[in-house]
Design a protein around this motif. Structure first.
Motif, mmCIF file in Angstrom:
data_model
loop_
_atom_site.group_PDB
_atom_site.id
_atom_site.type_symbol
_atom_site.label_atom_id
_atom_site.label_comp_id
_atom_site.label_asym_id
_atom_site.label_seq_id
_atom_site.Cartn_x
_atom_site.Cartn_y
_atom_site.Cartn_z
ATOM 1 N N ILE A 107 -3.391 1.008 -8.957
ATOM 2 C CA ILE A 107 -3.426 -0.457 -9.027
ATOM 3 C C ILE A 107 -2.570 -1.068 -7.917
ATOM 4 C CG2 ILE A 107 -2.724 -2.461 -10.403
ATOM 5 C CD1 ILE A 107 -3.462 -0.836 -12.902
ATOM 6 N N ARG A 108 -1.399 -0.490 -7.683
ATOM 7 C CA ARG A 108 -0.510 -1.041 -6.651
ATOM 8 C C ARG A 108 -1.110 -0.874 -5.253
ATOM 9 N NH1 ARG A 108 6.076 -0.274 -6.740
ATOM 10 N NH2 ARG A 108 6.549 -2.116 -5.457
ATOM 11 N N THR A 109 -1.726 0.252 -5.012
ATOM 12 C CA THR A 109 -2.365 0.470 -3.711
ATOM 13 C C THR A 109 -3.506 -0.511 -3.487
ATOM 14 O OG1 THR A 109 -1.815 2.832 -3.834
ATOM 15 C CG2 THR A 109 -3.506 2.177 -2.255
ATOM 16 N N LEU A 110 -4.320 -0.708 -4.511
ATOM 17 C CA LEU A 110 -5.428 -1.662 -4.408
ATOM 18 C C LEU A 110 -4.924 -3.088 -4.208
ATOM 19 C CD1 LEU A 110 -7.838 -0.292 -7.182
ATOM 20 C CD2 LEU A 110 -8.090 -0.108 -4.689
ATOM 21 N N PHE A 133 9.889 0.516 0.152
ATOM 22 C CA PHE A 133 8.763 -0.363 0.496
ATOM 23 C C PHE A 133 8.732 -1.600 -0.391
ATOM 24 C CE2 PHE A 133 7.111 3.900 1.848
ATOM 25 C CZ PHE A 133 7.153 3.633 3.205
ATOM 26 N N GLY A 134 9.130 -1.456 -1.657
ATOM 27 C CA GLY A 134 9.161 -2.605 -2.548
ATOM 28 C C GLY A 134 10.183 -3.645 -2.132
ATOM 29 N N ILE A 152 0.835 -1.206 0.000
ATOM 30 C CA ILE A 152 0.000 0.000 0.000
ATOM 31 C C ILE A 152 0.869 1.255 0.000
ATOM 32 C CG2 ILE A 152 -1.636 1.356 1.368
ATOM 33 C CD1 ILE A 152 -2.790 -1.341 2.360
ATOM 34 N N LEU A 153 1.887 1.275 0.828
ATOM 35 C CA LEU A 153 2.757 2.449 0.913
ATOM 36 C C LEU A 153 3.565 2.647 -0.370
ATOM 37 C CD1 LEU A 153 3.974 2.045 4.607
ATOM 38 C CD2 LEU A 153 2.435 3.806 3.706
ATOM 39 N N ALA A 154 3.954 1.557 -1.019
ATOM 40 C CA ALA A 154 4.650 1.670 -2.300
ATOM 41 C C ALA A 154 3.724 2.269 -3.362
ATOM 42 C CB ALA A 154 5.158 0.307 -2.754
ATOM 43 N N GLY A 155 2.451 1.865 -3.337
ATOM 44 C CA GLY A 155 1.479 2.418 -4.289
ATOM 45 C C GLY A 155 1.230 3.891 -4.063
#
Length: 388
Positions: A371-374, A308-309, A280-283
């Motif tokens: 998309i990454r956050t979701l 974060f990744g 979530i934080l990376a998104g």
């Protein structure tokens, strides 16, 4: 193994920088550059299961050495296709595919050899040490690689990459040989059965498989942007190769920081919470890329994304090594990597198509961040989110 990975990763950075620059110089096309980038991940779909079966049934040391020698030959073939004045894209795509096919065949051996040479309480530290190499080069690789590409040219950089494969193979000879002989399966039917067993086990382990699905979506989002980063910086924002690699190096700083503290964090938090939260934080950090076109600011934001990744990767690798039996770990590594990598060529191609049809990079970044956050929110609701 650490030293071999260091040398191989240096060569990878030269390849990663030189190939898109050569294509952009000869064609000026973001579409072709992104397509070649995405194509390099397609072999993961076809050969991952085979690589996993090889890792669980044959000497991992021999697989790693043979793979690097094969990569040197494939890299030489790629260079000769690029020496032509006009690129024959059929030959180029074939060369990239052959070279990229080596990695899924040897990566399961690389990942599953760690439990053979370390104890369980060292898994997180071992993964952090490997990530530290990767992420130190995320800083030094762009600067060193960009300088070599700028001063020596793309073709010369690719020749150095070719030599790095041979150097890695010679170093891996020093790896210890497994004392307990493997019960190898030499027949085709036995190999196929081993692959099926590995696939079934991976699908039944809901926590591990949920993690690979999370990476499926995050990799799609990440590569919408990453595959077109060189085009964005050099063609859209008109930065030099040196400025571009400075931004990439700053981004690597975040990854290095995560590798230094990764083992401590992984050992003090629940794996499920850490995986979903870091995704979530990376998104959310990715969305910040929309706010700036200054290469220094872009680099600092990339540092947050990569922190974060990288934490995400260390956590998942450690979880997988701790929960999967060693006799099937290679195949599970292969299956989960195959699933998570399946979206990379699609994401790369999709990002290139959006740009080719007039969409702005800001739109691509915005979509990728969402998309990454979701994906992180979805992971929190899955069996992975409940993993302790």
């Amino acid at each position: 193994m650490w030293l071999g990975f260091l040398i191989s990763s240096l060569g990878d950075w030269l390849y990663r920088l030189a190939l898109p620059l050569i294509i952009l110089e000869k064609t000026g096309s973001a579409y072709h550059a992104a397509t070649v980038f995405g194509l390099s991940f397609i072999p993961w779909i076809f050969f991952s299961l085979l690589g996993g079966s090889l890792a669980d049934n044959y000497s991992k040391k021999k697989i790693l050495i043979s793979g690097n020698i094969a990569a040197a030959l494939a890299s030489s073939f790629l260079i000769f296709t690029l020496l032509e004045r006009t690129i024959d894209f059929r030959l180029l795509y074939a060369a990239v595919f052959v070279l990229a096919s080596v990695d899924p065949l040897i990566h399961p051996s690389f990942q599953s050899i760690i439990p053979e040479i370390t104890t369980q309480d060292q898994f997180a530290s071992a993964n952090s040490a490997i990530q530290m190499v990767d992420n130190t080069l995320s800083i030094m690789g762009p600067l060193l690689g960009g300088s070599l590409v700028a001063f020596l040219g793309g073709i010369s950089a690719l020749w150095i990459d070719t030599v790095s494969f041979l150097a890695t193979a010679s170093i891996l000879i020093r790896l210890p040989t497994r004392t307990k002989p493997l019960q190898t399966t030499h027949t085709l039917n036995a190999m196929m059965h081993a692959m099926v067993v590995g696939a079934k086990y991976s699908l039944q382990q809901k926590v591990i498989f949920s993690g690979s699905l999370m990476f499926l979506f995050t990799n799609f989002a990440l590569n919408m942007f990453e595959a077109n980063f060189m085009f964005y910086m050099t063609k859209t924002l008109n930065y030099s190769v040196i400025n571009t690699t400075v931004a990439m190096a700053l981004g690597g700083g975040g990854a290095l920081a995560a590798s230094l503290v990764g083992s401590m964090i992984v050992n003090h938090f629940k794996a499920g919470f850490l995986l979903s939260a870091s995704t979530i934080l990376a998104g959310l950090s990715t969305l910040l890329l929309v706010t700036s076109t200054n290469y220094i600011c872009i680099g600092l934001i990339l540092a947050m994304v990569s922190f974060f990744g990288t934490l995400n990767v260390i956590t998942y690798f450690t979880l997988r090594q701790r929960t999967v039996p060693q006799n099937i770990l290679g195949r599970v590594v292969a299956v989960t990597r195959m699933v998570s990598y399946a979206s990379i060529p699609v994401g790369s191609w999709f990002g290139g198509v959006l740009l080719a049809h007039g969409q702005s990079m800001a739109s691509v970044i915005l979509l990728a961040g969402i998309i990454r956050t979701l994906a992180g929110l979805g992971a929190n609701l899955s069996p992975l989110g409940r993993e302790k």
